[in-house]
Design a protein around this motif. Structure first.
Motif, mmCIF file in Angstrom:
data_model
loop_
_atom_site.group_PDB
_atom_site.id
_atom_site.type_symbol
_atom_site.label_atom_id
_atom_site.label_comp_id
_atom_site.label_asym_id
_atom_site.label_seq_id
_atom_site.Cartn_x
_atom_site.Cartn_y
_atom_site.Cartn_z
ATOM 1 N N GLY A 130 0.818 -1.203 0.000
ATOM 2 C CA GLY A 130 0.000 0.000 0.000
ATOM 3 C C GLY A 130 0.853 1.254 0.000
ATOM 4 N N GLY A 185 0.856 4.111 2.461
ATOM 5 C CA GLY A 185 1.393 4.736 3.670
ATOM 6 C C GLY A 185 1.708 6.204 3.451
ATOM 7 N N GLY A 230 2.267 7.312 -0.987
ATOM 8 C CA GLY A 230 1.150 7.649 -1.875
ATOM 9 C C GLY A 230 0.108 8.537 -1.226
ATOM 10 N N HIS A 231 -0.250 8.229 0.028
ATOM 11 C CA HIS A 231 -1.363 8.963 0.647
ATOM 12 C C HIS A 231 -1.002 10.418 0.916
ATOM 13 C CE1 HIS A 231 -4.178 5.701 0.908
ATOM 14 N NE2 HIS A 231 -3.196 4.913 1.289
ATOM 15 N N ALA A 234 -1.544 12.007 -2.453
ATOM 16 C CA ALA A 234 -2.961 11.935 -2.842
ATOM 17 C C ALA A 234 -3.771 12.954 -2.034
ATOM 18 C CB ALA A 234 -3.484 10.518 -2.617
ATOM 19 N N MET A 286 5.020 6.384 -5.071
ATOM 20 C CA MET A 286 4.783 4.947 -4.937
ATOM 21 C C MET A 286 5.906 4.135 -5.565
ATOM 22 S SD MET A 286 2.301 4.601 -2.975
ATOM 23 C CE MET A 286 2.382 2.818 -3.059
ATOM 24 N N ASP A 335 -1.487 2.673 -6.498
ATOM 25 C CA ASP A 335 -0.983 3.598 -7.534
ATOM 26 C C ASP A 335 -2.076 4.607 -7.881
ATOM 27 O OD1 ASP A 335 0.753 4.610 -9.473
ATOM 28 O OD2 ASP A 335 1.083 2.677 -10.438
ATOM 29 N N VAL A 351 -7.058 7.068 -7.402
ATOM 30 C CA VAL A 351 -6.181 6.170 -6.643
ATOM 31 C C VAL A 351 -6.653 4.726 -6.819
ATOM 32 C CG1 VAL A 351 -5.561 5.447 -4.285
ATOM 33 C CG2 VAL A 351 -5.442 7.877 -4.925
ATOM 34 N N LEU A 352 -5.693 3.864 -7.010
ATOM 35 C CA LEU A 352 -5.942 2.415 -7.039
ATOM 36 C C LEU A 352 -5.319 1.854 -5.767
ATOM 37 C CD1 LEU A 352 -6.543 -0.355 -8.330
ATOM 38 C CD2 LEU A 352 -4.412 -0.127 -9.607
ATOM 39 N N SER A 353 -6.141 1.298 -4.878
ATOM 40 C CA SER A 353 -5.598 0.849 -3.593
ATOM 41 C C SER A 353 -4.974 -0.537 -3.719
ATOM 42 C CB SER A 353 -6.697 0.830 -2.527
ATOM 43 O OG SER A 353 -7.517 -0.292 -2.724
HETATM 44 O O1 IP8 Z 1 -2.530 2.167 0.867
HETATM 45 C C1 IP8 Z 1 -3.077 3.486 -1.974
HETATM 46 O O2 IP8 Z 1 -2.917 2.139 -1.611
HETATM 47 P P1 IP8 Z 1 -3.457 1.627 -0.194
HETATM 48 C C2 IP8 Z 1 -1.915 3.986 -2.790
HETATM 49 O O3 IP8 Z 1 -3.451 0.146 -0.276
HETATM 50 C C3 IP8 Z 1 -1.937 5.442 -3.037
HETATM 51 O O4 IP8 Z 1 -4.850 2.194 -0.015
HETATM 52 C C4 IP8 Z 1 -1.400 5.873 -4.320
HETATM 53 C C5 IP8 Z 1 -2.359 6.343 -2.222
#
Ligand code: IP8
Length: 242
Positions: free
Chosen positions: A44, A46, A49-50, A53, A77, A134, A145-147
């Motif tokens: 993910g 953490g 990405g977040h 985002a 990411m 991503d 966002v793709l989790s």
């Molecule tokens: O942490 C989200 O992936 P997650 C990735 O599995 C991004 O929700 C790009 C925020």
């Protein structure tokens, strides 16, 4: 036996420090994975990405047409992915990075299309594909966002996974009294404890995770870093969902 393992972003990174790997946690995760194969790893976002985002107001449903925002999320990411791949390579896992943005897209309803031929071939050839949450292009919305959770679901059935593991910050799914539920076989049975009704949950939190994991052909397990090695050894740590 093919295993799909999600390593939560909250496990691998320092939540409140932008783009900071929790080196001790990554090393622990890598040590548990040492020497293993027949495995797909998904991680993910953490604080990588977040962080970006949030900065650009992009989520799984709120898109952007700002290419700089998309590159910022994707770039972060990729940096986290490189750290995970390096840590696995250091312990004799044969990891290869897979960047979903280059291949995946959503249609206007948000449905994800993710080609998996490369992932299946990597596995068949003895490599360990390492995918990551991503940003993906989304018809009518720009990019969203793709989790990692979505990726786990998309990949698990495609590779015919025998077991699915979600290594998260908590040791399993909690009931109302804060105890870890050993087994979940229906969403209704835990909906109250998860604070979500079947009809309304769009949170993507534990309730959404449980519901998606229930739909998989393979049994899934939610556990924390303490349970990772046991899971990989075929034991049943945390909460079993099937
Ligand atoms: O942490 C989200 O992936 P997650 C990735 O599995 C991004 O929700 C790009 C925020």
């Amino acid at each position: 036996m093919t295993t799909v393992l999600k390593l939560g972003g909250s496990v691998l990174t320092e939540k409140d420090e932008p783009e900071t790997v929790d080196e001790a946690a990554l090393e622990r995760a890598a040590a548990a994975l040492a020497g293993r194969d027949d495995l797909v790893v998904v991680h993910g976002g953490g604080s990588f990405g977040h962080h970006h985002a949030d900065r650009y107001g992009v989520s799984t449903t709120a898109g952007t047409h700002d290419a700089e925002a998309v590159r910022a999320i994707h770039g972060a990411m990729k940096r986290l992915n490189a750290a995970v791949v390096d840590a696995l390579a250091d312990v004799d896992v044969p990891p290869l990075p897979v960047h979903p943005m280059s291949a995946a897209h959503r249609d206007e309803s948000g449905t994800l299309t993710l080609p998996t031929g490369q992932v299946r071939t990597m596995l068949a050839e003895g490599f360990v594909p390492v995918l990551h949450g991503d940003c993906v292009v989304h018809a009518g919305a720009g990019a969203t966002v793709l989790s990692g959770d979505e990726l786990v679901v998309a990949v698990a059935d495609a590779v015919g996974a025998d077991r699915v593991g979600v290594c998260s910050a908590v040791p399993g799914v909690y009931d109302e009294s804060g105890d870890v539920v050993e087994h979940i076989d229906s969403f209704e049975a835990v909906a109250d404890a998860l604070g979500a009704s079947e009809a309304t949950d769009v949170s993507g939190g534990m309730a959404g995770k449980v519901r998606e994991l229930l739909d998989l052909a393979a049994p899934a397990y939610v556990f924390d870093l303490d349970g990772l090695e046991a899971f990989l050894d075929g034991e049943n740590p945390g909460t079993r969902i099937d």
